[in-house]
Write an enzyme that holds these catalytic residues in place. Structure first.
Site: not given
Ligand SMILES: NC(=O)c1ccc[n+]([C@@H]2O[C@H](COP(=O)([O-])OP(=O)(O)OC[C@H]3O[C@@H](n4cnc5c(N)ncnc54)[C@H](OP(=O)(O)O)[C@@H]3O)[C@@H](O)[C@H]2O)c1
Length: 298
Positions: A14-15, A137, A162
């Site tokens: 998402i980022g 979330s 979480y």
């Molecule tokens: N996906 C969902 O269904 C969902 C639902 C509700 C809320 N959210 C929230 O949305 C946000 C993004 O979620 P996402 O699902 O896109 O997550 P994700 O796929 O795990 O995000 C990947 C990104 O996070 C970085 N990252 C992970 N751990 C890190 C750390 N310790 N330090 C620096 N960078 C880090 C990764 O970089 P590297 O590859 O370099 O590690 C990559 O840029 C989060 O806050 C999550 O809680 C997600």
């Protein structure tokens, strides 16, 4: 140079979609992640849609409070900031501690964005009108609402812990909005809903992440998880992009922007004064702005 925006965990999921959305709207975007190779690929993708200044990658492991302090110093030295999207978040199937000895869900989902935000407030004021967006979330709905210590009493259930860390961050976010009222810095939380990303693909498949009560209904719970995290990340990024850029939000602050990219009521507990006070106390104790964390795991 166009206005600067920083997106943490902006190299994937998402980022990355959020960073692309901001870059397409003319921001000069810096993305933060751990992995330099992934960072370089993300920079190329963002640059394809960017209409502002050059996209950059800065490496930092946001699970380390010292790395957060170092990142903040680096970003602060570059001048005023218009947008900070604290997108980093992670769920851990097994209980883990960070290098600081702090339980990892609380560290990554709350203390890290809390610390980065506090350390960049001067730069955000200098860039005002500016916005802070903290990614929330729906897992907050199953959170234990107690914040006497980093770790709540009872067993470890990744999804609930979480959600509790996200509740802490939302309580902090809404309080910060009040603290910064009339300073030119507005503050939003953004609930992306759900998306298929590394986080959800890697962690939502084991019944161990939920409490014993929900485990009894695991097939139903798992189906609900699958349904809610099936969508694409670019749709889930809308709430953050709107929170960071929508002119309709000019002059407004302290709102949770929901998955449909519109303001929604904040989750229960997030404005409870007792919870807010406990979260602030715990945050200051566990992640001092300068120097080292107490490393009190309990
Ligand atoms: N996906 C969902 O269904 C969902 C639902 C509700 C809320 N959210 C929230 O949305 C946000 C993004 O979620 P996402 O699902 O896109 O997550 P994700 O796929 O795990 O995000 C990947 C990104 O996070 C970085 N990252 C992970 N751990 C890190 C750390 N310790 N330090 C620096 N960078 C880090 C990764 O970089 P590297 O590859 O370099 O590690 C990559 O840029 C989060 O806050 C999550 O809680 C997600």
């Amino acid at each position: 140079m166009s206005a600067r925006a920083v997106v943490t965990a902006g190299t994937g999921g998402i980022g990355l979609e959020t960073a692309m959305g901001l870059a397409a709207r003319g921001f000069t975007v810096t993305v933060v992640g751990r992995n330099a190779e992934r960072g370089a690929i993300a920079v190329d993708r963002i640059a394809e849609v960017a209409t502002g200044g050059p996209t950059r990658f800065v490496a930092a492991d946001l699970a380390s409070l010292d790395a957060v302090r170092g990142l903040a110093a680096h970003l602060a030295a570059e001048g005023p900031l218009k947008v900070l999207v604290n997108n980093v978040g992670a769920m851990f199937a097994e209980r883990q501690r960070t290098v600081d000895g702090i339980e990892a869900s609380f560290a990554v989902n709350h203390l890290s964005p809390y610390l980065l935000t506090e350390l960049l407030l001067d730069r955000l004021r200098a860039g005002g009108p500016s916005r802070i967006v903290n990614v929330s979330s729906g897992a907050i709905k199953v959170a234990k609402r107690t914040f006497d210590a980093v770790e709540p009493p009872g067993g470890y259930y990744g999804f609930h812990w979480y959600g509790r860390a996200k509740l802490a961050n939302l309580a902090y976010t809404l309080d910060l909005a009040e603290r910064l009222r009339d300073t030119g810095v507005t503050v939003f939380a953004a609930d992306p809903g759900g998306a298929a990303t590394d986080m959800t693909n890697g962690t939502m498949t084991s019944p161990k992440i939920v409490s014993p009560g929900l485990r009894l209904m695991w097939p139903l719970v798992r189906r609900a998880f699958e349904r809610s995290t099936a969508g694409p990340a670019f749709l889930a990024a809308r709430s953050s992009i709107v929170a960071a850029t929508d002119p309709a939000l000019d002059g407004r602050t302290g709102l949770l922007i929901g998955p449909e990219a519109l303001p929604v009521p904040a989750f229960r507990g997030s404005t409870d004064p007792r919870i807010v006070a406990d979260v602030l106390r715990l945050s200051r104790r566990s992640a001092p702005l300068h120097g080292h964390a107490d490393a009190q795991p309990g």
